[in-house]
Design an enzyme around this catalytic site. Structure first.
Site, PDB file in Angstrom:
ATOM      1  N   SER A  12       5.151   4.308   5.484  1.00 24.62           N
ATOM      2  CA  SER A  12       5.967   2.998   4.975  1.00 24.62           C
ATOM      3  C   SER A  12       5.125   2.191   3.888  1.00 24.62           C
ATOM      4  O   SER A  12       3.877   2.497   3.802  1.00 24.62           O
ATOM      5  CB  SER A  12       6.342   2.338   6.063  1.00 24.62           C
ATOM      6  OG  SER A  12       5.092   1.794   7.049  1.00 24.62           O
ATOM      7  N   GLU A  14       4.080  -1.790   2.370  1.00 25.80           N
ATOM      8  CA  GLU A  14       4.326  -3.180   2.378  1.00 25.80           C
ATOM      9  C   GLU A  14       4.194  -3.714   0.812  1.00 25.80           C
ATOM     10  O   GLU A  14       3.206  -3.531   0.117  1.00 25.80           O
ATOM     11  CB  GLU A  14       3.194  -3.582   3.227  1.00 25.80           C
ATOM     12  CG  GLU A  14       3.064  -5.031   3.509  1.00 25.80           C
ATOM     13  CD  GLU A  14       2.056  -5.584   4.330  1.00 25.80           C
ATOM     14  OE1 GLU A  14       1.923  -5.033   5.676  1.00 25.80           O
ATOM     15  OE2 GLU A  14       1.119  -6.446   4.222  1.00 25.80           O
ATOM     16  N   ASP A 106      -1.690 -16.582  10.367  1.00 30.24           N
ATOM     17  CA  ASP A 106      -2.786 -17.834  10.050  1.00 30.24           C
ATOM     18  C   ASP A 106      -2.117 -18.808   9.215  1.00 30.24           C
ATOM     19  O   ASP A 106      -1.765 -18.564   8.189  1.00 30.24           O
ATOM     20  CB  ASP A 106      -3.964 -17.167   9.505  1.00 30.24           C
ATOM     21  CG  ASP A 106      -4.572 -15.873  10.356  1.00 30.24           C
ATOM     22  OD1 ASP A 106      -4.892 -16.199  11.697  1.00 30.24           O
ATOM     23  OD2 ASP A 106      -4.883 -14.964   9.840  1.00 30.24           O
ATOM     24  N   PHE A 214     -10.493 -10.049   0.822  1.00 30.21           N
ATOM     25  CA  PHE A 214      -9.601  -9.774   1.975  1.00 30.21           C
ATOM     26  C   PHE A 214     -10.458  -9.518   3.220  1.00 30.21           C
ATOM     27  O   PHE A 214     -10.184  -9.712   4.505  1.00 30.21           O
ATOM     28  CB  PHE A 214      -8.688  -8.487   1.601  1.00 30.21           C
ATOM     29  CG  PHE A 214      -7.374  -8.842   0.349  1.00 30.21           C
ATOM     30  CD1 PHE A 214      -7.055 -10.015   0.431  1.00 30.21           C
ATOM     31  CD2 PHE A 214      -7.154  -7.895  -0.281  1.00 30.21           C
ATOM     32  CE1 PHE A 214      -6.072 -10.250  -0.408  1.00 30.21           C
ATOM     33  CE2 PHE A 214      -6.590  -7.851  -1.209  1.00 30.21           C
ATOM     34  CZ  PHE A 214      -5.600  -9.174  -1.347  1.00 30.21           C
ATOM     35  N   HIS A 264       1.002   3.033   6.920  1.00 29.45           N
ATOM     36  CA  HIS A 264       1.582   1.951   6.319  1.00 29.45           C
ATOM     37  C   HIS A 264       0.743   1.486   5.301  1.00 29.45           C
ATOM     38  O   HIS A 264      -0.263   0.875   5.439  1.00 29.45           O
ATOM     39  CB  HIS A 264       1.873   0.703   7.366  1.00 29.45           C
ATOM     40  CG  HIS A 264       2.439  -0.283   7.040  1.00 29.45           C
ATOM     41  ND1 HIS A 264       3.777  -0.500   6.738  1.00 29.45           N
ATOM     42  CD2 HIS A 264       2.127  -1.732   6.543  1.00 29.45           C
ATOM     43  CE1 HIS A 264       4.199  -1.714   6.312  1.00 29.45           C
ATOM     44  NE2 HIS A 264       3.191  -2.522   6.305  1.00 29.45           N
TER      45      HIS A 264
END
Ligand code: FAD
Length: 286
Positions: A12, A14, A106, A214, A264
């Site tokens: 998949s 995102e 968050d 990140f 993903h």
């Protein structure tokens, strides 16, 4: 790793909901290109506290309608009331959405410490099950290298089990570059009787500064040998792209050999990095 081998592989992509018209147009191209691969689903992130609420809803419904590929909103509970969550969940149900990536989230800095009515992702999973029964396939987050706020790995595993016990259908991991962290995580889950697909979140490596930013936020470890190489070539995007593709393709090959039930891709709304890894692994034929 045995428990994972029985699951059918699924792959998949995102996206994040674009903020500008240019971003919207760019994502239209990206999703069309990736839709050709016939992924299991697309997903669209959510700004905790509702900061992207309308954009996430619009993007999810638009992608599902235009590509015909099942599209899952991410939904977090921090900062949102039960009523706000109920409305959103019912809206998705009415509009043919069948999968939700269910998170605590968050709050962005500056939004205060308000945590909403549901404290943890396990509470949100239980809430969605109470409200809509088995309608949704619920994905939850998993952290092979431990969530950065967890008191310990054992506490984090118990928190993960609470999400599964509350009704999660499958999990997507935070990204990592160490196969062993995943292997030990899956083995720990097996010992605890957790038996759902533990799909691996894949972050292509394309940019030194973004990856470091990140990773500092989410606690993902970048092995020194990878960090050193991309630091040494931090302004040479061609080098990083080629090196990153080789490293992540190799990581995925090892994970598939171990029995990981799928990937993903965190696309960051770009086609090429995820697509080249997909093609290298011939994922359309797995
Ligand atoms: P939880 O599972 O609730 O865990 C959060 C922390 O609380 C952990 O440290 C856990 O150990 C602890 N904990 C849980 N339950 C208990 C308990 N009962 N008692 C004590 N401690 C407990 N963020 C966004 O804002 N938007 C997104 O769209 C988004 N998408 C994501 C997609 C994926 C696949 C992943 C892996 C992460 C995503 N995130 C997103 C980031 C995520 O919101 C953060 O990592 C967040 O800090 C934790 O969310 P969670 O759902 O894992 O929380």
């Amino acid at each position: 790793m045995e428990s994972q081998k029985k699951y059918k592989s699924r792959f998949s992509f995102e996206f994040f909901p674009p903020k500008t018209d240019v971003g919207v147009q760019k994502l239209k191209v990206v999703r069309e290109q990736l839709a050709e691969k016939n992924p299991a689903f697309f997903s669209v992130t959510y700004g905790a506290g509702g900061s992207t609420r309308d954009r996430t809803v619009d993007t999810v419904l638009d992608i599902q309608k235009s590509t015909g590929i099942s599209t899952a909103p991410h939904l977090s509970c921090v900062g949102d009331s039960r009523e706000q969550l109920r409305e959103l969940i019912q809206h998705y149900k009415k509009n043919g959405i069948e999968r939700i990536v269910t998170l605590r989230g968050d709050l962005p800095s500056g939004m205060g410490a308000s945590s909403g009515e549901l404290k943890y992702a396990s509470d949100l999973v239980a809430f969605i099950r109470e409200e809509t029964g088995d309608h949704f396939h619920l994905e939850v987050a998993a952290y092979p290298e431990m969530h950065p706020q967890a008191a310990s790995m054992d506490a984090d595993l118990l928190a993960f089990k609470a999400k599964v016990d509350a009704g999660a259908s499958s999990a997507i991991t935070q990204y990592f570059y160490s196969v062993d962290s995943y292997k030990f995580f899956v083995d720990s889950c097996e010992k605890m009787g957790i038996d759902i697909p533990l799909v691996v979140g894949i972050m292509p490596i394309t940019n030194h500064d973004n990856l470091m930013r990140f990773s500092n936020m989410c606690g993902a470890e970048i092995p020194r040998w990878i960090r050193t190489r991309i630091e040494n070539h931090s302004t040479d995007l061609d080098y990083i792209t080629k090196f990153g593709e080789e490293v992540v393709t190799g990581l995925c090959e090892q994970l598939l050999d171990l029995g990981a039930p799928g990937f993903h891709f965190y696309t960051l709304n770009q086609t090429e990095p995820s697509l080249s890894i997909w093609n290298n692994l011939d994922l359309s034929n797995r």
